[in-house]
Design an enzyme around this catalytic site. Sequence first.
Site, PDB file in Angstrom:
ATOM      1  N   ASP A  33       0.848  -1.190   0.000  1.00  0.00           N
ATOM      2  CA  ASP A  33       0.000   0.000   0.000  1.00  0.00           C
ATOM      3  C   ASP A  33       0.884   1.241   0.000  1.00  0.00           C
ATOM      4  O   ASP A  33       1.865   1.328   0.749  1.00  0.00           O
ATOM      5  CB  ASP A  33      -0.930  -0.003   1.227  1.00  0.00           C
ATOM      6  CG  ASP A  33      -2.073   0.975   1.086  1.00  0.00           C
ATOM      7  OD1 ASP A  33      -3.239   0.526   1.048  1.00  0.00           O
ATOM      8  OD2 ASP A  33      -1.811   2.200   1.042  1.00  0.00           O
ATOM      9  N   ASN A  89     -12.758  -3.279   2.818  1.00  0.00           N
ATOM     10  CA  ASN A  89     -13.681  -2.145   2.916  1.00  0.00           C
ATOM     11  C   ASN A  89     -14.649  -2.209   1.744  1.00  0.00           C
ATOM     12  O   ASN A  89     -14.226  -2.370   0.596  1.00  0.00           O
ATOM     13  CB  ASN A  89     -12.903  -0.830   2.883  1.00  0.00           C
ATOM     14  CG  ASN A  89     -11.992  -0.669   4.083  1.00  0.00           C
ATOM     15  OD1 ASN A  89     -12.348  -1.068   5.183  1.00  0.00           O
ATOM     16  ND2 ASN A  89     -10.806  -0.109   3.877  1.00  0.00           N
ATOM     17  N   GLN A  96     -14.455   2.450   1.482  1.00  0.00           N
ATOM     18  CA  GLN A  96     -13.740   2.042   0.272  1.00  0.00           C
ATOM     19  C   GLN A  96     -13.445   3.261  -0.597  1.00  0.00           C
ATOM     20  O   GLN A  96     -14.326   4.100  -0.819  1.00  0.00           O
ATOM     21  CB  GLN A  96     -14.587   1.032  -0.520  1.00  0.00           C
ATOM     22  CG  GLN A  96     -13.858   0.463  -1.727  1.00  0.00           C
ATOM     23  CD  GLN A  96     -14.615  -0.680  -2.392  1.00  0.00           C
ATOM     24  OE1 GLN A  96     -15.726  -1.027  -1.974  1.00  0.00           O
ATOM     25  NE2 GLN A  96     -14.025  -1.269  -3.418  1.00  0.00           N
ATOM     26  N   VAL A  98     -11.011   2.835  -3.485  1.00  0.00           N
ATOM     27  CA  VAL A  98     -10.652   2.315  -4.820  1.00  0.00           C
ATOM     28  C   VAL A  98     -11.610   1.172  -5.135  1.00  0.00           C
ATOM     29  O   VAL A  98     -11.651   0.172  -4.406  1.00  0.00           O
ATOM     30  CB  VAL A  98      -9.193   1.831  -4.874  1.00  0.00           C
ATOM     31  CG1 VAL A  98      -8.884   1.278  -6.262  1.00  0.00           C
ATOM     32  CG2 VAL A  98      -8.223   2.959  -4.516  1.00  0.00           C
ATOM     33  N   HIS A 102     -10.213  -5.395  -3.049  1.00  0.00           N
ATOM     34  CA  HIS A 102      -8.872  -5.617  -2.498  1.00  0.00           C
ATOM     35  C   HIS A 102      -8.973  -6.019  -1.043  1.00  0.00           C
ATOM     36  O   HIS A 102      -9.859  -5.563  -0.316  1.00  0.00           O
ATOM     37  CB  HIS A 102      -7.987  -4.381  -2.663  1.00  0.00           C
ATOM     38  CG  HIS A 102      -8.609  -3.103  -2.180  1.00  0.00           C
ATOM     39  ND1 HIS A 102      -9.547  -2.400  -2.923  1.00  0.00           N
ATOM     40  CD2 HIS A 102      -8.451  -2.417  -1.031  1.00  0.00           C
ATOM     41  CE1 HIS A 102      -9.919  -1.329  -2.243  1.00  0.00           C
ATOM     42  NE2 HIS A 102      -9.274  -1.313  -1.081  1.00  0.00           N
ATOM     43  N   HIS A 104      -6.880  -5.898   2.403  1.00  0.00           N
ATOM     44  CA  HIS A 104      -5.725  -5.311   3.086  1.00  0.00           C
ATOM     45  C   HIS A 104      -5.121  -6.367   4.015  1.00  0.00           C
ATOM     46  O   HIS A 104      -5.851  -7.040   4.764  1.00  0.00           O
ATOM     47  CB  HIS A 104      -6.157  -4.142   3.981  1.00  0.00           C
ATOM     48  CG  HIS A 104      -6.722  -2.951   3.259  1.00  0.00           C
ATOM     49  ND1 HIS A 104      -6.007  -1.778   3.078  1.00  0.00           N
ATOM     50  CD2 HIS A 104      -7.941  -2.724   2.711  1.00  0.00           C
ATOM     51  CE1 HIS A 104      -6.755  -0.891   2.454  1.00  0.00           C
ATOM     52  NE2 HIS A 104      -7.940  -1.441   2.220  1.00  0.00           N
TER      53      HIS A 104
HETATM   54  P1  AMP Z   1      -9.717   1.304   0.457  1.00  0.00           P
HETATM   55  O1  AMP Z   1      -9.862   2.561   1.265  1.00  0.00           O
HETATM   56  O2  AMP Z   1     -10.041   0.049   1.210  1.00  0.00           O
HETATM   57  O3  AMP Z   1     -10.421   1.400  -0.867  1.00  0.00           O
HETATM   58  O4  AMP Z   1      -8.153   1.158   0.183  1.00  0.00           O
HETATM   59  C1  AMP Z   1      -7.515   1.661  -0.929  1.00  0.00           C
HETATM   60  C2  AMP Z   1      -6.049   1.623  -0.618  1.00  0.00           C
HETATM   61  O5  AMP Z   1      -5.322   1.741  -1.820  1.00  0.00           O
HETATM   62  C3  AMP Z   1      -5.569   2.737   0.319  1.00  0.00           C
HETATM   63  O6  AMP Z   1      -5.018   2.159   1.486  1.00  0.00           O
HETATM   64  C4  AMP Z   1      -4.543   3.468  -0.524  1.00  0.00           C
HETATM   65  O7  AMP Z   1      -3.450   3.916   0.235  1.00  0.00           O
HETATM   66  C5  AMP Z   1      -4.136   2.415  -1.531  1.00  0.00           C
HETATM   67  N1  AMP Z   1      -3.621   2.910  -2.784  1.00  0.00           N
HETATM   68  C6  AMP Z   1      -4.178   3.845  -3.589  1.00  0.00           C
HETATM   69  N2  AMP Z   1      -3.435   4.015  -4.691  1.00  0.00           N
HETATM   70  C7  AMP Z   1      -2.392   3.144  -4.588  1.00  0.00           C
HETATM   71  C8  AMP Z   1      -1.262   2.847  -5.410  1.00  0.00           C
HETATM   72  N3  AMP Z   1      -1.062   3.466  -6.587  1.00  0.00           N
HETATM   73  N4  AMP Z   1      -0.385   1.918  -4.987  1.00  0.00           N
HETATM   74  C9  AMP Z   1      -0.573   1.288  -3.806  1.00  0.00           C
HETATM   75  N5  AMP Z   1      -1.617   1.525  -2.991  1.00  0.00           N
HETATM   76  C10 AMP Z   1      -2.503   2.450  -3.369  1.00  0.00           C
END
Ligand code: AMP
Length: 116
Positions: A33, A89, A96, A98, A102, A104
């Site tokens: 991350d 999430n 969430q 992204v 995924h 974590h």
């Molecule tokens: P969520 O809030 O569960 O959707 O988590 C999305 C996660 O993606 C967050 O912890 C971000 O820090 C991570 N994230 C976003 N862009 C990138 C990236 N380019 N490379 C690695 N992690 C990322």
Amino acid sequence: MSEASETIFSKIVRREIPADIVYEDDLAIAFRDINAQAPVHILVIPKKPIPKLADAQPEDQALLGHLLLVVQRVAAQEGLTQGYRTVINTGEDGGQTVYHLHLHILGGRFMAWPPG
Ligand code: AMP
């Protein structure tokens, strides 16, 4: 954040943007991350762009199980012998950001409960 299935994670799968990839197979990829919340913070994603857990279908059953086994494997690879937390999430209230499913993996320190 939009729920379009094309996200930054699809670009990571296609190697169009860089990521610190720690594991890959035919179905999944795992990378660190970019905004780590623990000494070890890794995301495990399916290559198939399922936007969120709530969108997974019965035909995704084996893939979802595979992702958990990838979590187990990556956690072992990272030496998380004391345990770790696995978080998915989902949607707005789930926090969430992204919209590409995924998992974590958070480890390397004690994880408090309840989460925020
Ligand atoms: P969520 O809030 O569960 O959707 O988590 C999305 C996660 O993606 C967050 O912890 C971000 O820090 C991570 N994230 C976003 N862009 C990138 C990236 N380019 N490379 C690695 N992690 C990322």
